[in-house]
Design an enzyme around this catalytic site. Structure first.
Site, PDB file in Angstrom:
ATOM      1  N   ASN A   9       0.873  -1.170   0.000  1.00 21.84           N
ATOM      2  CA  ASN A   9       0.000   0.000   0.000  1.00 21.84           C
ATOM      3  C   ASN A   9       0.917   1.228   0.000  1.00 21.84           C
ATOM      4  O   ASN A   9       1.460   1.584   1.037  1.00 21.84           O
ATOM      5  CB  ASN A   9      -0.902  -0.011   1.244  1.00 21.84           C
ATOM      6  CG  ASN A   9      -1.755   1.246   1.345  1.00 21.84           C
ATOM      7  OD1 ASN A   9      -1.781   2.059   0.413  1.00 21.84           O
ATOM      8  ND2 ASN A   9      -2.433   1.424   2.474  1.00 21.84           N
ATOM      9  N   LYS A  11       0.177   4.204  -0.283  1.00 19.72           N
ATOM     10  CA  LYS A  11      -0.474   5.407   0.261  1.00 19.72           C
ATOM     11  C   LYS A  11      -0.198   6.578  -0.698  1.00 19.72           C
ATOM     12  O   LYS A  11      -0.075   6.354  -1.901  1.00 19.72           O
ATOM     13  CB  LYS A  11      -0.007   5.667   1.691  1.00 19.72           C
ATOM     14  CG  LYS A  11      -0.191   4.404   2.563  1.00 19.72           C
ATOM     15  CD  LYS A  11      -0.047   4.625   4.022  1.00 19.72           C
ATOM     16  CE  LYS A  11      -0.264   3.303   4.752  1.00 19.72           C
ATOM     17  NZ  LYS A  11      -0.229   3.427   6.197  1.00 19.72           N
ATOM     18  N   HIS A  95      -9.576   1.261   4.719  1.00 24.63           N
ATOM     19  CA  HIS A  95      -8.320   1.482   5.442  1.00 24.63           C
ATOM     20  C   HIS A  95      -8.589   2.434   6.611  1.00 24.63           C
ATOM     21  O   HIS A  95      -9.396   3.351   6.489  1.00 24.63           O
ATOM     22  CB  HIS A  95      -7.267   2.072   4.490  1.00 24.63           C
ATOM     23  CG  HIS A  95      -5.895   2.040   5.100  1.00 24.63           C
ATOM     24  ND1 HIS A  95      -5.490   2.968   6.032  1.00 24.63           N
ATOM     25  CD2 HIS A  95      -4.869   1.176   4.951  1.00 24.63           C
ATOM     26  CE1 HIS A  95      -4.246   2.674   6.420  1.00 24.63           C
ATOM     27  NE2 HIS A  95      -3.851   1.586   5.778  1.00 24.63           N
ATOM     28  N   GLU A  97      -6.995   4.862   7.687  1.00 27.80           N
ATOM     29  CA  GLU A  97      -6.798   6.280   7.353  1.00 27.80           C
ATOM     30  C   GLU A  97      -8.041   6.854   6.682  1.00 27.80           C
ATOM     31  O   GLU A  97      -8.377   8.021   6.863  1.00 27.80           O
ATOM     32  CB  GLU A  97      -5.536   6.432   6.475  1.00 27.80           C
ATOM     33  CG  GLU A  97      -4.277   6.231   7.320  1.00 27.80           C
ATOM     34  CD  GLU A  97      -3.080   5.663   6.573  1.00 27.80           C
ATOM     35  OE1 GLU A  97      -3.038   5.700   5.331  1.00 27.80           O
ATOM     36  OE2 GLU A  97      -2.163   5.172   7.274  1.00 27.80           O
ATOM     37  N   GLU A 167      -5.411  -4.623  10.550  1.00 27.06           N
ATOM     38  CA  GLU A 167      -4.405  -3.582  10.764  1.00 27.06           C
ATOM     39  C   GLU A 167      -4.729  -2.818  12.045  1.00 27.06           C
ATOM     40  O   GLU A 167      -5.553  -1.884  12.022  1.00 27.06           O
ATOM     41  CB  GLU A 167      -4.399  -2.602   9.586  1.00 27.06           C
ATOM     42  CG  GLU A 167      -4.048  -3.229   8.257  1.00 27.06           C
ATOM     43  CD  GLU A 167      -3.451  -2.208   7.280  1.00 27.06           C
ATOM     44  OE1 GLU A 167      -2.355  -2.469   6.798  1.00 27.06           O
ATOM     45  OE2 GLU A 167      -4.075  -1.157   7.042  1.00 27.06           O
ATOM     46  N   GLY A 173       2.471   2.620  10.781  1.00 30.77           N
ATOM     47  CA  GLY A 173       3.417   3.724  10.634  1.00 30.77           C
ATOM     48  C   GLY A 173       4.131   4.104  11.912  1.00 30.77           C
ATOM     49  O   GLY A 173       4.792   5.134  11.977  1.00 30.77           O
ATOM     50  N   SER A 210       3.464  -1.848  10.454  1.00 30.65           N
ATOM     51  CA  SER A 210       4.905  -1.919  10.742  1.00 30.65           C
ATOM     52  C   SER A 210       5.517  -3.279  10.418  1.00 30.65           C
ATOM     53  O   SER A 210       6.397  -3.748  11.145  1.00 30.65           O
ATOM     54  CB  SER A 210       5.187  -1.507  12.196  1.00 30.65           C
ATOM     55  OG  SER A 210       4.791  -0.159  12.407  1.00 30.65           O
TER      56      SER A 210
END
Ligand code: 13P
Length: 248
Positions: A9, A11, A95, A97, A167, A173, A210
């Site tokens: 991904n 991003k 996701h 985000e 996730e 991150g 991560s």
């Protein structure tokens, strides 16, 4: 036996020149990858470039988001059929985000999942709890709620043409991955929520948060972890290749 899957991904990262060098290097090193199916999910504007670079290789590509609508007056949106037009196989939906920064609800995510499937894409449905939710003992409730929004709308059989990505938001991150046991526990819980035994057995459940070359093998060794959804490390050739190599 489930096929391992590793999905990048990217991003909102990349440029024409960076993408070209990254993918050429990944393709060059790819002969060392034995077991994983691999895909890259990239920003919309680069899908054409990525399809040109990956056509004829075994690496698939996809989008990171899409509209729940089919077509029409939805300025700025991209439809599932458009992704299919450019050879996408996968699309990430839900996701964290998007859920957190763009207020995507469980129902909206489920609608995107449905729309993706009706266009012939394989949705990668992301689920996962925040740190506050984990510390409050809410992990299973949160994941179950996110998953059941899809099952309620589309039925459990629809999961057969999908991928789930667990996730945990606190691991994304941050450099702080879930331990393999923490991830395994949630993966087993997710599989247990799928009431159709055949669908459950074949469902690919990826871990994301991560993942690096140094922790991938331990995570992927767990019985219910079928691969990974990789953010930062997917932008580095050697890291990404070593994650792909770690797949069972
Ligand atoms: P990182 O691998 O950078 O933690 O990101 C994970 C992720 O969000 C993949 O979708």
């Amino acid at each position: 036996m489930r096929q391992s899957l590793v999905v990048a991904n990217w991003k909102m990262n990349g440029s024409l020149s960076e993408n070209q060098s990254l993918l050429n290097n990944v393709k060059q090193g790819f002969s060392t990858v034995q077991h994983a199916e691999v895909a890259v999910c990239v920003p919309f504007v680069y899908i054409q470039q990525v399809s040109d670079l990956l056509k004829g290789s075994v690496i698939a590509w996809g989008g990171q988001n899409m509209s729940q609508q089919t077509s029409g007056a939805f300025t700025g949106e991209t439809s599932a059929n458009m992704l299919v037009d450019f050879g996408c196989k996968y699309v990430i939906v839900g996701h964290s985000e998007r859920r957190n920064l763009y207020a995507e609800s469980d129902l909206l995510v489920a609608e995107k999942f449905a729309q993706a499937q009706s266009a012939g894409l394989i949705p990668i449905l992301c689920v996962g709890e925040s740190l506050i939710q984990r510390e409050a003992g809410e992990t299973e409730n949160v994941v179950q709620r996110q998953l059941s929004a899809v099952i309620n709308l589309q039925g459990v059989a629809s999961l057969a043409q999908s991928v789930i990505a667990y996730e945990p938001v606190w691991a994304i991150g941050t450099g702080k991955s879930a331990t393999s046991q923490q991830a395994q526990d949630v993966h087993a819980f997710i599989r247990g929520q799928v009431s159709d035994a055949r669908v459950a057995e074949h469902l690919q459940i990826l871990y994301g948060g991560s993942v690096k070359g140094s922790n991938a093998a331990e995570l992927f060794a767990m019985p219910d972890i079928d691969g990974g959804l990789i953010g930062g490390a997917s932008l580095k050739v050697n890291e990404f290749l070593s994650i792909c190599q770690a797949a069972r």
